[in-house]
Design a protein around this motif. Structure first.
Motif, short mmCIF file in Angstrom:
data_model
loop_
_atom_site.label_atom_id
_atom_site.label_comp_id
_atom_site.label_asym_id
_atom_site.label_seq_id
_atom_site.Cartn_x
_atom_site.Cartn_y
_atom_site.Cartn_z
N ARG A 19 0.84 -1.21 0.00
CA ARG A 19 0.00 0.00 0.00
C ARG A 19 0.86 1.25 0.00
O ARG A 19 0.60 2.21 -0.73
N GLN A 20 1.90 1.25 0.82
CA GLN A 20 2.79 2.41 0.87
C GLN A 20 3.52 2.61 -0.45
O GLN A 20 3.68 3.75 -0.92
N THR A 21 3.95 1.53 -1.07
CA THR A 21 4.62 1.62 -2.36
C THR A 21 3.68 2.17 -3.43
O THR A 21 4.06 3.04 -4.22
N GLU A 22 2.46 1.69 -3.45
CA GLU A 22 1.49 2.18 -4.43
C GLU A 22 1.18 3.65 -4.21
O GLU A 22 1.10 4.43 -5.17
N ARG A 23 1.02 4.06 -2.98
CA ARG A 23 0.75 5.48 -2.67
C ARG A 23 1.94 6.36 -3.09
O ARG A 23 1.75 7.44 -3.64
N THR A 24 3.14 5.87 -2.85
CA THR A 24 4.33 6.62 -3.26
C THR A 24 4.38 6.77 -4.77
O THR A 24 4.71 7.84 -5.29
N ARG A 25 4.01 5.74 -5.49
CA ARG A 25 3.98 5.82 -6.95
C ARG A 25 2.93 6.81 -7.42
O ARG A 25 3.16 7.56 -8.38
N GLU A 26 1.76 6.84 -6.78
CA GLU A 26 0.71 7.80 -7.14
C GLU A 26 1.18 9.23 -6.92
O GLU A 26 0.98 10.10 -7.78
N ILE A 27 1.81 9.48 -5.78
CA ILE A 27 2.30 10.82 -5.47
C ILE A 27 3.38 11.24 -6.48
O ILE A 27 3.39 12.37 -6.96
N THR A 28 4.27 10.31 -6.81
CA THR A 28 5.33 10.60 -7.77
C THR A 28 4.74 10.91 -9.15
O THR A 28 5.17 11.84 -9.83
N LYS A 29 3.73 10.16 -9.55
CA LYS A 29 3.08 10.40 -10.85
C LYS A 29 2.45 11.79 -10.88
O LYS A 29 2.59 12.52 -11.86
N GLN A 30 1.77 12.17 -9.81
CA GLN A 30 1.15 13.50 -9.73
C GLN A 30 2.21 14.59 -9.76
O GLN A 30 2.03 15.62 -10.40
N ALA A 31 3.33 14.37 -9.08
CA ALA A 31 4.40 15.36 -9.05
C ALA A 31 5.01 15.55 -10.44
O ALA A 31 5.28 16.68 -10.87
N VAL A 32 5.21 14.46 -11.16
CA VAL A 32 5.78 14.55 -12.51
C VAL A 32 4.82 15.31 -13.42
O VAL A 32 5.24 16.17 -14.20
N GLU A 33 3.52 15.03 -13.33
CA GLU A 33 2.53 15.75 -14.15
C GLU A 33 2.54 17.24 -13.82
O GLU A 33 2.47 18.08 -14.72
N LEU A 34 2.65 17.57 -12.57
CA LEU A 34 2.69 18.97 -12.16
C LEU A 34 3.94 19.66 -12.66
O LEU A 34 3.89 20.79 -13.16
N LEU A 35 5.07 18.99 -12.58
CA LEU A 35 6.33 19.58 -13.03
C LEU A 35 6.40 19.74 -14.55
O LEU A 35 7.17 20.56 -15.05
N ARG A 36 5.60 19.01 -15.28
CA ARG A 36 5.57 19.15 -16.74
C ARG A 36 4.77 20.36 -17.20
O ARG A 36 4.88 20.78 -18.34
N GLN A 37 3.96 20.93 -16.33
CA GLN A 37 3.17 22.11 -16.69
C GLN A 37 4.09 23.32 -16.79
O GLN A 37 5.11 23.40 -16.10
N PRO A 38 3.71 24.29 -17.64
CA PRO A 38 4.54 25.49 -17.74
C PRO A 38 4.52 26.30 -16.45
O PRO A 38 3.55 26.25 -15.68
N VAL A 39 5.59 27.03 -16.23
CA VAL A 39 5.70 27.86 -15.04
C VAL A 39 4.68 28.99 -15.15
O VAL A 39 4.61 29.66 -16.18
N PRO A 40 3.88 29.25 -14.11
CA PRO A 40 2.91 30.34 -14.19
C PRO A 40 3.59 31.70 -14.21
O PRO A 40 4.66 31.88 -13.63
N ASP A 41 2.97 32.64 -14.92
CA ASP A 41 3.49 34.00 -15.00
C ASP A 41 2.86 34.80 -13.86
O ASP A 41 1.66 35.00 -13.83
N THR A 42 3.67 35.23 -12.92
CA THR A 42 3.14 35.95 -11.76
C THR A 42 3.51 37.42 -11.75
O THR A 42 3.36 38.09 -10.74
#
Length: 66
Positions: A19-42
């Protein structure tokens, strides 16, 4: 969980580790998707839309107090 000598177990059950391994993989997948988005212009001074056109009469009159 404690073993028969009263010490703490270092590892949980196989199911818990899975369960912990699967949760870690889910979090890592979400992080990679987030990091692929362009940097917001602030930058606050950037104009992202055209301003409203001014009226031909000039600026709006000031409200009268009284």
């Amino acid at each position: 969980m404690q073993d028969r000598h009263g010490g703490q177990r270092l590892f949980g059950t196989t199911e818990e580790l899975a369960r912990q391994t699967e949760r870690t993989r889910e979090i890592t997948k979400q992080a990679v998707e987030l990091l692929r988005q362009p940097v917001p212009d602030t930058f606050l001074g950037r104009k992202t839309q055209e301003p409203f056109p001014r009226e031909e009469q000039g600026p709006m009159p000031k409200p009268q107090r009284g």
